[in-house]
Scaffold this motif. Structure first.
Motif, PDB file in Angstrom:
ATOM      1  N   VAL A  30      11.630  18.991  20.161  1.00  0.00           N
ATOM      2  CA  VAL A  30      12.457  19.517  21.243  1.00  0.00           C
ATOM      3  C   VAL A  30      13.094  18.376  22.046  1.00  0.00           C
ATOM      4  O   VAL A  30      14.244  18.502  22.480  1.00  0.00           O
ATOM      5  CB  VAL A  30      11.670  20.485  22.154  1.00  0.00           C
ATOM      6  CG1 VAL A  30      11.293  21.746  21.388  1.00  0.00           C
ATOM      7  CG2 VAL A  30      10.462  19.845  22.784  1.00  0.00           C
ATOM      8  N   ASP A  31      12.374  17.268  22.211  1.00  0.00           N
ATOM      9  CA  ASP A  31      12.952  16.134  22.929  1.00  0.00           C
ATOM     10  C   ASP A  31      14.110  15.517  22.141  1.00  0.00           C
ATOM     11  O   ASP A  31      15.134  15.125  22.725  1.00  0.00           O
ATOM     12  CB  ASP A  31      11.885  15.079  23.222  1.00  0.00           C
ATOM     13  CG  ASP A  31      10.847  15.569  24.235  1.00  0.00           C
ATOM     14  OD1 ASP A  31      11.159  16.455  25.056  1.00  0.00           O
ATOM     15  OD2 ASP A  31       9.715  15.050  24.192  1.00  0.00           O
ATOM     16  N   GLU A  32      13.954  15.429  20.826  1.00  0.00           N
ATOM     17  CA  GLU A  32      15.058  14.912  19.999  1.00  0.00           C
ATOM     18  C   GLU A  32      16.269  15.830  20.087  1.00  0.00           C
ATOM     19  O   GLU A  32      17.405  15.366  20.218  1.00  0.00           O
ATOM     20  CB  GLU A  32      14.605  14.767  18.544  1.00  0.00           C
ATOM     21  CG  GLU A  32      13.617  13.644  18.328  1.00  0.00           C
ATOM     22  CD  GLU A  32      12.970  13.654  16.951  1.00  0.00           C
ATOM     23  OE1 GLU A  32      12.561  12.563  16.503  1.00  0.00           O
ATOM     24  OE2 GLU A  32      12.860  14.736  16.320  1.00  0.00           O
ATOM     25  N   LEU A  33      16.035  17.152  20.032  1.00  0.00           N
ATOM     26  CA  LEU A  33      17.158  18.090  20.129  1.00  0.00           C
ATOM     27  C   LEU A  33      17.830  17.983  21.492  1.00  0.00           C
ATOM     28  O   LEU A  33      19.060  17.980  21.572  1.00  0.00           O
ATOM     29  CB  LEU A  33      16.699  19.531  19.873  1.00  0.00           C
ATOM     30  CG  LEU A  33      17.807  20.581  20.015  1.00  0.00           C
ATOM     31  CD1 LEU A  33      18.954  20.329  19.037  1.00  0.00           C
ATOM     32  CD2 LEU A  33      17.238  21.981  19.846  1.00  0.00           C
ATOM     33  N   ARG A  83      31.038  20.139   8.082  1.00  0.00           N
ATOM     34  CA  ARG A  83      31.397  18.772   7.684  1.00  0.00           C
ATOM     35  C   ARG A  83      31.187  17.791   8.828  1.00  0.00           C
ATOM     36  O   ARG A  83      31.623  18.010   9.943  1.00  0.00           O
ATOM     37  CB  ARG A  83      32.849  18.704   7.206  1.00  0.00           C
ATOM     38  CG  ARG A  83      33.276  17.297   6.793  1.00  0.00           C
ATOM     39  CD  ARG A  83      34.540  17.246   5.980  1.00  0.00           C
ATOM     40  NE  ARG A  83      34.413  17.782   4.645  1.00  0.00           N
ATOM     41  CZ  ARG A  83      33.673  17.264   3.660  1.00  0.00           C
ATOM     42  NH1 ARG A  83      32.962  16.200   3.890  1.00  0.00           N
ATOM     43  NH2 ARG A  83      33.645  17.821   2.475  1.00  0.00           N
ATOM     44  N   GLU A  84      30.433  16.714   8.515  1.00  0.00           N
ATOM     45  CA  GLU A  84      30.171  15.626   9.464  1.00  0.00           C
ATOM     46  C   GLU A  84      29.403  16.092  10.707  1.00  0.00           C
ATOM     47  O   GLU A  84      29.500  15.467  11.768  1.00  0.00           O
ATOM     48  CB  GLU A  84      31.487  14.947   9.894  1.00  0.00           C
ATOM     49  CG  GLU A  84      32.271  14.352   8.746  1.00  0.00           C
ATOM     50  CD  GLU A  84      31.553  13.187   8.066  1.00  0.00           C
ATOM     51  OE1 GLU A  84      30.957  12.361   8.776  1.00  0.00           O
ATOM     52  OE2 GLU A  84      31.598  13.125   6.830  1.00  0.00           O
ATOM     53  N   ARG A  85      28.653  17.179  10.587  1.00  0.00           N
ATOM     54  CA  ARG A  85      27.864  17.682  11.712  1.00  0.00           C
ATOM     55  C   ARG A  85      26.401  17.825  11.295  1.00  0.00           C
ATOM     56  O   ARG A  85      26.092  18.104  10.133  1.00  0.00           O
ATOM     57  CB  ARG A  85      28.356  19.074  12.152  1.00  0.00           C
ATOM     58  CG  ARG A  85      29.788  19.167  12.617  1.00  0.00           C
ATOM     59  CD  ARG A  85      30.057  18.605  14.000  1.00  0.00           C
ATOM     60  NE  ARG A  85      29.349  19.224  15.102  1.00  0.00           N
ATOM     61  CZ  ARG A  85      29.760  20.291  15.767  1.00  0.00           C
ATOM     62  NH1 ARG A  85      30.872  20.917  15.416  1.00  0.00           N
ATOM     63  NH2 ARG A  85      29.045  20.743  16.791  1.00  0.00           N
ATOM     64  N   HIS A  86      25.516  17.653  12.237  1.00  0.00           N
ATOM     65  CA  HIS A  86      24.104  17.960  12.037  1.00  0.00           C
ATOM     66  C   HIS A  86      23.938  19.459  12.288  1.00  0.00           C
ATOM     67  O   HIS A  86      24.561  20.008  13.203  1.00  0.00           O
ATOM     68  CB  HIS A  86      23.227  17.173  13.015  1.00  0.00           C
ATOM     69  CG  HIS A  86      23.273  15.706  12.807  1.00  0.00           C
ATOM     70  ND1 HIS A  86      22.564  15.080  11.804  1.00  0.00           N
ATOM     71  CD2 HIS A  86      23.955  14.732  13.460  1.00  0.00           C
ATOM     72  CE1 HIS A  86      22.803  13.784  11.856  1.00  0.00           C
ATOM     73  NE2 HIS A  86      23.649  13.546  12.851  1.00  0.00           N
ATOM     74  N   ALA A  87      23.120  20.109  11.483  1.00  0.00           N
ATOM     75  CA  ALA A  87      22.816  21.530  11.674  1.00  0.00           C
ATOM     76  C   ALA A  87      21.329  21.645  11.994  1.00  0.00           C
ATOM     77  O   ALA A  87      20.487  21.128  11.263  1.00  0.00           O
ATOM     78  CB  ALA A  87      23.159  22.325  10.415  1.00  0.00           C
ATOM     79  N   VAL A  88      21.024  22.298  13.106  1.00  0.00           N
ATOM     80  CA  VAL A  88      19.636  22.510  13.514  1.00  0.00           C
ATOM     81  C   VAL A  88      19.411  24.010  13.626  1.00  0.00           C
ATOM     82  O   VAL A  88      20.182  24.719  14.282  1.00  0.00           O
ATOM     83  CB  VAL A  88      19.315  21.813  14.857  1.00  0.00           C
ATOM     84  CG1 VAL A  88      17.874  22.094  15.277  1.00  0.00           C
ATOM     85  CG2 VAL A  88      19.569  20.311  14.765  1.00  0.00           C
ATOM     86  N   PHE A  89      18.356  24.473  12.969  1.00  0.00           N
ATOM     87  CA  PHE A  89      18.012  25.891  12.939  1.00  0.00           C
ATOM     88  C   PHE A  89      16.701  26.098  13.701  1.00  0.00           C
ATOM     89  O   PHE A  89      15.801  25.263  13.633  1.00  0.00           O
ATOM     90  CB  PHE A  89      17.829  26.364  11.495  1.00  0.00           C
ATOM     91  CG  PHE A  89      19.076  26.260  10.664  1.00  0.00           C
ATOM     92  CD1 PHE A  89      19.865  27.377  10.427  1.00  0.00           C
ATOM     93  CD2 PHE A  89      19.467  25.039  10.113  1.00  0.00           C
ATOM     94  CE1 PHE A  89      21.018  27.277   9.662  1.00  0.00           C
ATOM     95  CE2 PHE A  89      20.619  24.928   9.350  1.00  0.00           C
ATOM     96  CZ  PHE A  89      21.395  26.051   9.116  1.00  0.00           C
TER      97      PHE A  89
END
Length: 161
Positions: A30-33, A83-89
């Motif tokens: 959670v801190d990284e996000l 494209r060129e994005r991080h995806a967080v689920f």
């Protein structure tokens, strides 16, 4: 604090460990996000819970995904933004979001996503750590507990005064 129903100091931590051992997907804390969300090019954030859960509260700027959505539906709706994005689920604790990543991981890579990660501990860990959750009215202290068993993993906040 231990109780008779769940004799673990932190049942959410146990759940996080079980999910990480069951699924090969990278996770972010959670801190990284929170740090990622402060960047100019923040990640695409996907909430993999039922609409009812999402409507109670969510992490700001999260996009709702029904847990039953197919990989094809996901790519039709979001593939062009990867494209060129991080995806967080994320979901409540990380199980449903891990299952969802299992369906879309390869397609996210093919679409040019920089990474495809699961939020460790889901919205419960986010909430328990004290990060804000929102609904259509703005910041809220409410959280959908999913069910009574999972609800013991949520540390309720005192109502704002």
């Amino acid at each position: 604090m231990m109780n008779n129903l769940f004799p673990f100091a932190d049942p959410l931590a146990l759940t996080e460990t079980m999910i990480e051992r069951s699924w090969p997907w990278p996770s972010v804390t959670v801190d990284e996000l929170a740090g990622m969300l402060e960047q100019q090019e923040s990640p695409l954030l996907f909430d993999v819970r039922e609409r009812e859960e999402f409507d109670v509260s969510r992490i700001r700027d999260a996009r709702h995904l029904e847990p039953s959505s197919t990989a094809r539906e996901f790519m039709e709706r979001h593939g062009g933004n990867l494209r060129e994005r991080h995806a967080v689920f994320y979901c409540s604790v990380g199980q449903r979001s891990s299952e969802f990543i299992d369906r879309v991981h390869r397609l996210c890579q093919e679409a040019g996503s920089l990474s495809c990660s699961n939020l460790k501990g889901g919205i419960f860990r986010w909430y328990n750590t004290g990060y804000p959750v929102v609904n259509t009215g703005g910041v809220t202290d409410d959280i959908h507990e999913y069910n009574a068993l999972w609800g013991i993993m949520v540390r309720k906040r005192e109502a704002s005064r």
